[in-house]
Motif scaffolding. Sequence first.
Motif, mmCIF file in Angstrom:
data_model
loop_
_atom_site.group_PDB
_atom_site.id
_atom_site.type_symbol
_atom_site.label_atom_id
_atom_site.label_comp_id
_atom_site.label_asym_id
_atom_site.label_seq_id
_atom_site.Cartn_x
_atom_site.Cartn_y
_atom_site.Cartn_z
ATOM 1 N N ILE A 138 -3.016 9.789 6.123
ATOM 2 C CA ILE A 138 -3.054 8.984 4.899
ATOM 3 C C ILE A 138 -1.857 8.041 4.805
ATOM 4 C CG2 ILE A 138 -1.773 10.469 3.265
ATOM 5 C CD1 ILE A 138 -4.264 10.011 1.353
ATOM 6 N N ALA A 139 -0.746 8.378 5.470
ATOM 7 C CA ALA A 139 0.435 7.513 5.426
ATOM 8 C C ALA A 139 0.136 6.144 6.018
ATOM 9 C CB ALA A 139 1.598 8.172 6.150
ATOM 10 N N ALA A 140 -0.737 6.103 7.039
ATOM 11 C CA ALA A 140 -1.077 4.831 7.674
ATOM 12 C C ALA A 140 -1.911 3.934 6.764
ATOM 13 C CB ALA A 140 -1.840 5.101 8.972
ATOM 14 N N LEU A 141 -2.379 4.486 5.646
ATOM 15 C CA LEU A 141 -3.226 3.727 4.719
ATOM 16 C C LEU A 141 -2.466 3.260 3.484
ATOM 17 C CD1 LEU A 141 -6.239 6.203 4.888
ATOM 18 C CD2 LEU A 141 -6.077 3.994 6.063
ATOM 19 N N ALA A 142 -1.156 3.444 3.477
ATOM 20 C CA ALA A 142 -0.356 3.156 2.275
ATOM 21 C C ALA A 142 -0.460 1.703 1.828
ATOM 22 C CB ALA A 142 1.107 3.520 2.536
ATOM 23 N N ALA A 143 -0.647 0.785 2.763
ATOM 24 C CA ALA A 143 -0.716 -0.634 2.396
ATOM 25 C C ALA A 143 -2.099 -1.074 1.941
ATOM 26 C CB ALA A 143 -0.273 -1.489 3.591
ATOM 27 N N SER A 144 -3.086 -0.200 2.069
ATOM 28 C CA SER A 144 -4.461 -0.561 1.708
ATOM 29 C C SER A 144 -4.750 -0.217 0.248
ATOM 30 C CB SER A 144 -5.457 0.193 2.593
ATOM 31 O OG SER A 144 -5.265 -0.117 3.948
ATOM 32 N N PRO A 145 -5.401 -1.107 -0.495
ATOM 33 C CA PRO A 145 -5.828 -0.751 -1.859
ATOM 34 C C PRO A 145 -6.836 0.394 -1.813
ATOM 35 C CG PRO A 145 -5.993 -3.125 -1.468
ATOM 36 C CD PRO A 145 -5.774 -2.485 -0.135
ATOM 37 N N PHE A 146 -6.711 1.325 -2.759
ATOM 38 C CA PHE A 146 -7.614 2.475 -2.828
ATOM 39 C C PHE A 146 -8.698 2.221 -3.866
ATOM 40 C CE2 PHE A 146 -5.159 6.414 -1.161
ATOM 41 C CZ PHE A 146 -4.677 5.683 -0.078
ATOM 42 N N ILE A 147 -9.903 2.657 -3.577
ATOM 43 C CA ILE A 147 -10.985 2.705 -4.563
ATOM 44 C C ILE A 147 -11.244 4.176 -4.838
ATOM 45 C CG2 ILE A 147 -13.375 2.086 -5.085
ATOM 46 C CD1 ILE A 147 -13.090 -0.157 -2.969
ATOM 47 N N LEU A 148 -10.912 4.621 -6.033
ATOM 48 C CA LEU A 148 -11.023 6.031 -6.391
ATOM 49 C C LEU A 148 -12.210 6.264 -7.319
ATOM 50 C CD1 LEU A 148 -7.272 6.930 -7.103
ATOM 51 C CD2 LEU A 148 -8.573 7.279 -4.987
ATOM 52 N N PHE A 149 -12.502 7.532 -7.529
ATOM 53 C CA PHE A 149 -13.501 7.882 -8.524
ATOM 54 C C PHE A 149 -12.891 7.818 -9.920
ATOM 55 C CE2 PHE A 149 -15.412 9.695 -4.747
ATOM 56 C CZ PHE A 149 -16.753 9.388 -4.926
ATOM 57 N N GLU A 150 -13.744 7.858 -10.920
ATOM 58 C CA GLU A 150 -13.273 7.878 -12.302
ATOM 59 C C GLU A 150 -12.485 9.156 -12.568
ATOM 60 O OE1 GLU A 150 -16.890 7.589 -14.475
ATOM 61 O OE2 GLU A 150 -17.004 5.406 -14.329
ATOM 62 N N SER A 151 -11.681 9.140 -13.632
ATOM 63 C CA SER A 151 -10.917 10.336 -13.995
ATOM 64 C C SER A 151 -11.882 11.481 -14.273
ATOM 65 C CB SER A 151 -10.068 10.063 -15.232
ATOM 66 O OG SER A 151 -10.883 9.732 -16.338
ATOM 67 N N GLY A 152 -11.451 12.684 -13.939
ATOM 68 C CA GLY A 152 -12.310 13.846 -14.107
ATOM 69 C C GLY A 152 -12.926 14.322 -12.809
ATOM 70 N N VAL A 194 -4.301 1.238 -6.712
ATOM 71 C CA VAL A 194 -5.698 1.515 -7.027
ATOM 72 C C VAL A 194 -6.385 0.221 -7.444
ATOM 73 C CG1 VAL A 194 -7.290 2.841 -8.461
ATOM 74 C CG2 VAL A 194 -5.131 3.869 -7.705
ATOM 75 N N ALA A 195 -7.309 -0.229 -6.621
ATOM 76 C CA ALA A 195 -7.990 -1.504 -6.880
ATOM 77 C C ALA A 195 -9.138 -1.350 -7.853
ATOM 78 C CB ALA A 195 -8.507 -2.088 -5.563
ATOM 79 N N ALA A 196 -9.803 -0.192 -7.857
ATOM 80 C CA ALA A 196 -10.960 0.012 -8.737
ATOM 81 C C ALA A 196 -11.276 1.497 -8.804
ATOM 82 C CB ALA A 196 -12.175 -0.755 -8.212
ATOM 83 N N ARG A 197 -12.042 1.866 -9.838
ATOM 84 C CA ARG A 197 -12.538 3.230 -10.000
ATOM 85 C C ARG A 197 -14.010 3.159 -10.395
ATOM 86 N NH1 ARG A 197 -8.440 7.225 -10.901
ATOM 87 N NH2 ARG A 197 -6.363 6.320 -11.059
#
Length: 293
Positions: free
Chosen positions: A182-196, A216-219
């Motif tokens: 995951i450290a190699a992905l630090a520069a990439s924007p993350f798309i996560l799930f909604e809270s919960g 975090v670019a979007a959820r």
Amino acid sequence: MELRTLRAFVEVVRQGGFSNAAKLLFATQPTISKAVKQLEDELGVPLLDRVGHRSVMTAAGEIVYRRALSMLTEREDLLAELADLRGLKAGSLRLGLPPLGASTLFAPLFAIYRARYPGIEIRLAEHGSKKLEEIVLTGEVEMAASLLPTTDDFEYQPVRCEPLLVVMPKDHPLAGQSKTGIAALAASPFILFESGFALNPVLLAACERNGFTPNVAARSGQVDFIVELVAARLGIAFLPRTIAEQRRTAAVELVLLDEPGTQWHMALVWRRGAYLSHAARAWVDLAREVYGS
């Protein structure tokens, strides 16, 4: 003291107000307000402090809320035990499932369960894992699917454990790699799930262990939409292997996330020490039979 008034008070607290509680209980707002006032009059203490449009529990309200949850849960356990007198020819299974993975893991079980126990009604609640664990503790559902590890409040039956895959655009610098930390992905924007969603804290904890906070670019709560956002180059996302492979497209690349502590470990959880109906036990047995955990 009536369970009806306790239920009204509990739902006002849980739903964040009288209006939402009234909708959930299929009652009018004045009816819910009257029930809470009746409970306050009976106990001789105010339970809620009305601050504008919000209702905040008083110190007495917090005590009553905690006890009320216990009493209402005991009522559900009582009804479940009585229903068991009819065996598996009648009754219901109150089950909670998360949006992520439910169709893949549990849809096949529904068909088998229905064929074996046609008289059992399955009452399904769908939420993120955090919310599902809350309603298991309050007795709204008997059991739910959630991610491990969980707290000591629950007993559990493992269902499936598999790694996460990174879903990335085809032109991502790491596309084509067999695996990545995951450290190699630090520069990439993350798309996560909604809270919960329980997957979020798993990923964020891994980032923290590696010394960075992701951008975090979007959820979203929709898996297909998340994959489309990745295809549009908005960022990268993370999905369990089976779910990611089902959504493989020409516009995205799938790379194994080789990171300790990030496996997707789904289990059925229920309140520790709770009475499980025969219908619920049959569901657990079926999951063990099919997935062999």
